[in-house]
Write a protein that holds these residues in place. Sequence first.
Motif, mmCIF file in Angstrom:
data_model
loop_
_atom_site.group_PDB
_atom_site.id
_atom_site.type_symbol
_atom_site.label_atom_id
_atom_site.label_comp_id
_atom_site.label_asym_id
_atom_site.label_seq_id
_atom_site.Cartn_x
_atom_site.Cartn_y
_atom_site.Cartn_z
ATOM 1 N N TYR A 37 0.000 26.538 35.023
ATOM 2 C CA TYR A 37 1.272 27.531 35.146
ATOM 3 C C TYR A 37 2.232 27.303 34.074
ATOM 4 C CZ TYR A 37 3.856 23.581 37.242
ATOM 5 O OH TYR A 37 4.616 22.410 37.395
ATOM 6 N N ASP A 38 2.160 26.067 33.369
ATOM 7 C CA ASP A 38 2.972 25.999 32.239
ATOM 8 C C ASP A 38 2.430 25.126 31.209
ATOM 9 O OD1 ASP A 38 5.101 25.633 30.573
ATOM 10 O OD2 ASP A 38 6.434 24.377 32.121
ATOM 11 N N ASN A 40 3.239 24.574 28.451
ATOM 12 C CA ASN A 40 4.128 23.626 27.578
ATOM 13 C C ASN A 40 5.000 22.546 28.489
ATOM 14 O OD1 ASN A 40 3.888 25.282 25.291
ATOM 15 N ND2 ASN A 40 4.914 26.940 26.504
ATOM 16 N N GLY A 41 4.593 22.254 29.766
ATOM 17 C CA GLY A 41 4.800 21.381 30.430
ATOM 18 C C GLY A 41 4.819 19.996 30.092
ATOM 19 N N PHE A 72 1.230 33.535 29.836
ATOM 20 C CA PHE A 72 2.391 32.544 29.591
ATOM 21 C C PHE A 72 3.616 33.006 28.960
ATOM 22 C CE2 PHE A 72 -1.603 30.237 29.987
ATOM 23 C CZ PHE A 72 -1.543 29.930 31.083
#
Length: 73
Positions: A37-38, A40-41, A72
């Motif tokens: 879901y992310d 870049n998390g 994204f």
Amino acid sequence: MIKAPWIDKEECISCGLCVDNVSEVFRFDDENKAECYDPNGASEDDIQHGAIDVCPVSCISWSTEPDYLRSFA
């Protein structure tokens, strides 16, 4: 090159290792399959070592597919 982790949901066994290890990037979807879901998390190293390398069915890989990456944006 821009890339993001991709999960082959047909192969995912919902073990939760990626979700537990890199929860800033992965979660379970409505069908209890892992999803990114992310992207870049967490760092690429954390994603690689905490999810891709430990997946028991090797269903997580890096994707450079433009349509996937746009999801994204």
